[in-house]
Design a protein around this motif. Structure first.
Motif, PDB file in Angstrom:
ATOM      1  N   UNK A   1      37.551 -14.840  32.580  1.00 27.86           N
ATOM      2  CA  UNK A   1      38.658 -13.883  32.505  1.00 27.86           C
ATOM      3  C   UNK A   1      39.611 -14.023  33.667  1.00 27.86           C
ATOM      4  N   UNK A   2      39.074 -14.251  34.862  1.00 25.45           N
ATOM      5  CA  UNK A   2      39.926 -14.422  36.035  1.00 25.45           C
ATOM      6  C   UNK A   2      40.768 -15.688  35.918  1.00 25.45           C
ATOM      7  N   UNK A   3      40.172 -16.779  35.417  1.00 21.94           N
ATOM      8  CA  UNK A   3      40.906 -18.039  35.269  1.00 21.94           C
ATOM      9  C   UNK A   3      42.002 -17.915  34.209  1.00 21.94           C
ATOM     10  N   UNK A   4      41.696 -17.210  33.112  1.00 18.94           N
ATOM     11  CA  UNK A   4      42.696 -17.019  32.054  1.00 18.94           C
ATOM     12  C   UNK A   4      43.896 -16.239  32.589  1.00 18.94           C
ATOM     13  N   UNK A   5      43.629 -15.126  33.259  1.00 16.95           N
ATOM     14  CA  UNK A   5      44.722 -14.313  33.785  1.00 16.95           C
ATOM     15  C   UNK A   5      45.512 -15.055  34.864  1.00 16.95           C
TER      16      UNK A   5
ATOM     17  N   UNK B   1      35.594 -14.056  21.255  1.00 18.51           N
ATOM     18  CA  UNK B   1      36.815 -14.207  22.038  1.00 18.51           C
ATOM     19  C   UNK B   1      37.033 -15.671  22.400  1.00 18.51           C
ATOM     20  N   UNK B   2      38.263 -16.150  22.217  1.00 20.54           N
ATOM     21  CA  UNK B   2      38.617 -17.504  22.630  1.00 20.54           C
ATOM     22  C   UNK B   2      38.709 -17.534  24.148  1.00 20.54           C
ATOM     23  N   UNK B   3      37.926 -18.408  24.770  1.00 15.45           N
ATOM     24  CA  UNK B   3      37.870 -18.461  26.228  1.00 15.45           C
ATOM     25  C   UNK B   3      38.673 -19.619  26.799  1.00 15.45           C
ATOM     26  N   UNK B   4      39.516 -20.226  25.989  1.00 11.70           N
ATOM     27  CA  UNK B   4      40.324 -21.353  26.448  1.00 11.70           C
ATOM     28  C   UNK B   4      41.689 -21.297  25.784  1.00 11.70           C
ATOM     29  N   UNK B   5      42.636 -22.026  26.363  1.00 11.74           N
ATOM     30  CA  UNK B   5      43.941 -22.215  25.749  1.00 11.74           C
ATOM     31  C   UNK B   5      43.849 -23.456  24.860  1.00 11.74           C
ATOM     32  N   UNK B   6      44.063 -23.297  23.558  1.00  9.98           N
ATOM     33  CA  UNK B   6      43.959 -24.417  22.623  1.00  9.98           C
ATOM     34  C   UNK B   6      45.356 -24.952  22.301  1.00  9.98           C
TER      35      UNK B   6
END
Length: 372
Positions: A274-278, A206-211
């Motif tokens: 996950x919390x930071x992404x959302x 899973x990609x854990x960052x915005x690229x």
């Protein structure tokens, strides 16, 4: 423009007997995406609830990346050469196929490579016809944990600043002069290898960052002598200066996840990710709502993601969103959340794209004179 791409059922889903609950119907004005959600009444009677969504285009599981590119992203190249800001970003749940769409595979080029190839072809035609000496400069960074990291310089931490012209800049970001499609492929591979990924309960990789991949179309300016005491670059006696003509950004957003998907995950780092992404995706949605409502203040500083994407929603910009969805009945909740989010983006009216005017003080008219 907002389009939807549906991935095929995976081998694992087919083995488990999962059903395809997603239909698409195209017409002259766009496409309908229809979700048949299986539900159960209080008396345990099973029934199907149908949800209809309207988008600018829909691409089924048999669609290739080339077809998707030609039908949605290709017009952005013309905007780039016209000196505008063009943006394409992929959104969807973890495992919905965003990275495959943008990056591609050894058997199929992704949106990144297809766009770069179109740009090089137009640059060659322009420069060969006595053009203005156009060059392509590439930069790549990721937004992870609310911070920006340079993917072409060993994940160096870069601050985000706003200049005097109200433009958002990633300070110290590496920008490479890209010579051809082969050089671009090597830069793309290096940036992808440096991106933050991890295994989660929702997806094995899973990609854990915005690229963010940015392609800046630049014009060569007059060369200037190298500064005294400074070594010339690449053995040259002069340093070239470039003037940016247009910019094209590709954003591969990190996969959204339900809280339940990480509830039983014992890795605290994955839960915080996950919390930071959302949180950042919610901030993006609030900015879109603010623009749509014509608010005088839009909270672009709510997250690093919205700070970086601000130019993609205000001013002379053109944006394409690709919403990636899965067809399986066991992921229908994530599919519906993705489609609702994408529908909100599509509803952003063109009148709300321009920054709202500064409010002015309105004086009340004087009261009428008393009757005699």
């Amino acid at each position: 423009q907002v389009v939807v791409r549906k991935r095929p059922l995976s081998g694992r889903e087919a083995e488990r007997g999962r059903r395809d609950v997603l239909d698409m119907q195209a017409d002259a004005e766009g496409a309908w995406v229809i979700v048949h959600e299986p539900k159960t009444k209080v008396d345990l009677t099973a029934y199907i609830e149908t949800h209809n969504f309207r988008f600018d285009g829909a691409f089924g599981e048999a669609t290739t990346n080339r077809t998707l590119y030609d039908g949605s992203v290709a017009p952005l190249v013309s905007h780039l050469f016209a000196g505008r800001i063009a943006t394409c970003f992929a959104y969807g749940a973890t495992g919905a196929g965003k990275t495959h769409t943008m990056l591609g595979s050894p058997q199929e080029h992704g949106i990144y490579s297809l766009a770069a190839n179109s740009i090089f072809e137009r640059m060659e035609a322009s420069n060969g016809a006595g053009g203005e000496g156009l060059v392509l400069r590439v930069s790549a960074f990721e937004i992870y944990g609310g911070k920006v990291f340079d993917l072409l310089h060993a994940r160096k931490l870069c601050p985000v600043r706003e200049d005097s012209k109200k433009r958002v800049n990633v300070v110290g970001l590496t920008q490479r002069h890209c010579h051809d499609i082969g050089h671009f492929a090597s830069l793309l591979a290096a940036s992808h290898d440096a991106r933050q990924t991890a295994a989660t309960m929702a997806n094995g990789v899973s990609s854990r960052s915005h690229a963010v991949l940015q392609l800046a179309l630049c014009r060569r300016a007059a060369a200037r002598p190298a500064a005294r005491g400074r070594r010339p670059l690449a053995g040259r006696e002069e340093e070239e200066e470039f003037c940016e003509v247009g910019r094209m950004s590709f954003i591969d957003l990190a996969g959204t996840e339900r809280g339940a998907a990480t509830l039983f995950c014992h890795d605290k780092e994955r839960q915080l990710e996950g919390a930071e992404i959302n949180k950042s995706l919610l901030a993006l949605k609030e900015c879109i709502r603010g623009l749509d409502a014509g608010k005088s203040h839009v909270p672009f500083r709510g997250s690093k993601l919205t700070e970086v994407l601000r130019d993609s929603f205000v001013g002379d910009c053109h944006t394409v969103m690709i919403a990636a969805v899965g067809p399986s009945d066991d992921s229908v909740e994530q599919t519906l959340n993705t489609l609702r989010y994408a529908a909100t983006v599509r509803d952003l009216s063109s009148s709300a794209v321009a920054p709202p005017p500064t409010p002015t003080l309105q004086l009340m008219p004087p009261p009428p004179p008393p009757p005699p």
